[in-house]
Motif scaffolding. Structure first.
Motif, short mmCIF file in Angstrom:
data_model
loop_
_atom_site.label_atom_id
_atom_site.label_comp_id
_atom_site.label_asym_id
_atom_site.label_seq_id
_atom_site.Cartn_x
_atom_site.Cartn_y
_atom_site.Cartn_z
N ARG A 102 -6.60 -0.08 0.65
CA ARG A 102 -7.38 -1.15 0.04
C ARG A 102 -7.96 -0.68 -1.29
O ARG A 102 -8.91 0.11 -1.32
CB ARG A 102 -8.52 -1.57 0.97
CG ARG A 102 -8.08 -2.04 2.36
CD ARG A 102 -7.10 -3.21 2.31
NE ARG A 102 -7.63 -4.38 1.69
CZ ARG A 102 -7.95 -5.48 2.32
NH1 ARG A 102 -7.76 -5.59 3.62
NH2 ARG A 102 -8.43 -6.50 1.66
N PRO A 103 -7.41 -1.12 -2.42
CA PRO A 103 -7.89 -0.66 -3.74
C PRO A 103 -9.38 -0.92 -3.96
O PRO A 103 -10.03 -0.17 -4.67
CB PRO A 103 -7.04 -1.44 -4.74
CG PRO A 103 -5.96 -2.10 -3.97
CD PRO A 103 -6.31 -2.06 -2.52
N GLU A 104 -9.91 -1.96 -3.32
CA GLU A 104 -11.32 -2.27 -3.52
C GLU A 104 -12.24 -1.23 -2.87
O GLU A 104 -13.44 -1.22 -3.08
CB GLU A 104 -11.65 -3.69 -3.04
CG GLU A 104 -11.31 -3.95 -1.59
CD GLU A 104 -9.94 -4.56 -1.36
OE1 GLU A 104 -8.93 -3.95 -1.77
OE2 GLU A 104 -9.87 -5.61 -0.73
N LEU A 105 -11.66 -0.30 -2.09
CA LEU A 105 -12.45 0.76 -1.45
C LEU A 105 -12.24 2.11 -2.14
O LEU A 105 -12.66 3.15 -1.62
CB LEU A 105 -12.11 0.85 0.04
CG LEU A 105 -12.40 -0.40 0.86
CD1 LEU A 105 -11.95 -0.21 2.31
CD2 LEU A 105 -13.88 -0.76 0.80
N ASP A 106 -11.60 2.11 -3.31
CA ASP A 106 -11.31 3.36 -4.01
C ASP A 106 -12.56 4.18 -4.32
O ASP A 106 -12.49 5.40 -4.39
CB ASP A 106 -10.55 3.09 -5.32
CG ASP A 106 -9.09 2.75 -5.09
OD1 ASP A 106 -8.60 2.92 -3.95
OD2 ASP A 106 -8.44 2.31 -6.05
#
Length: 154
Positions: free
Chosen positions: A85-89
């Motif tokens: 999930r890129p939003e959790l990078d």
């Protein structure tokens, strides 16, 4: 609390702990309350639904301490879900575990762990190791260093 364009805010004074052992969870809480009394802690005892909780949180933790041996999805499975999930990078994930096998270490890093820390049995060492990990990730976040080549602040 959202950032620009509705992005969720990363709170580097918030640590989420995924630990199924009540004894280890209590030791983590005691250790971090002594070394970082201003740190907010949130605990869960399983990986099931963890990524969904992260995605739905108004404040995302700057650090997740992740046990590898969990009921339901394993720690590496949870880690792969987080990293997909890129939003959790912006969330640092540290495997904090009693597992020391080289294959497990390799699997955990391959799944996307930022660090792999063995849980010492001695409480003073346990506390020192946790303090060092939290201090490192908080300094790194405040300095804005990103990426695998970033050096810890001096």
């Amino acid at each position: 609390m959202s950032g620009p364009a509705g992005e969720q805010r990363i709170d580097h004074d918030l640590v989420w702990v995924v630990e199924d052992s009540a004894e280890d969870a209590e030791a983590i809480a005691r250790a971090l309350r002594r070394t970082h009394p201003g740190l907010a802690l949130d605990f869960t005892d399983r990986g099931t639904g963890f990524v969904e909780r992260l995605l739905g949180a108004a404040r995302r933790p700057g650090l997740v301490l992740l046990d590898l041996k969990l009921p339901g999805p394993s720690g590496p499975d949870v880690l792969r879900s987080i990293r997909s999930r890129p939003e959790l990078d912006g969330v640092a994930v540290v495997a904090f575990t009693s597992s020391t096998g080289p294959d497990e270490v390799d699997t955990t890093y391959a799944a996307g762990a930022d660090s792999y820390i063995y849980k010492p049995v001695n409480f003073e060492l346990f506390r020192a190791v946790l303090k060092g990990a939290v201090d490192y990730w908080q300094r790194k976040a405040k300095s804005g260093d990103e990426g695998p080549g970033a050096q810890p602040p001096s």
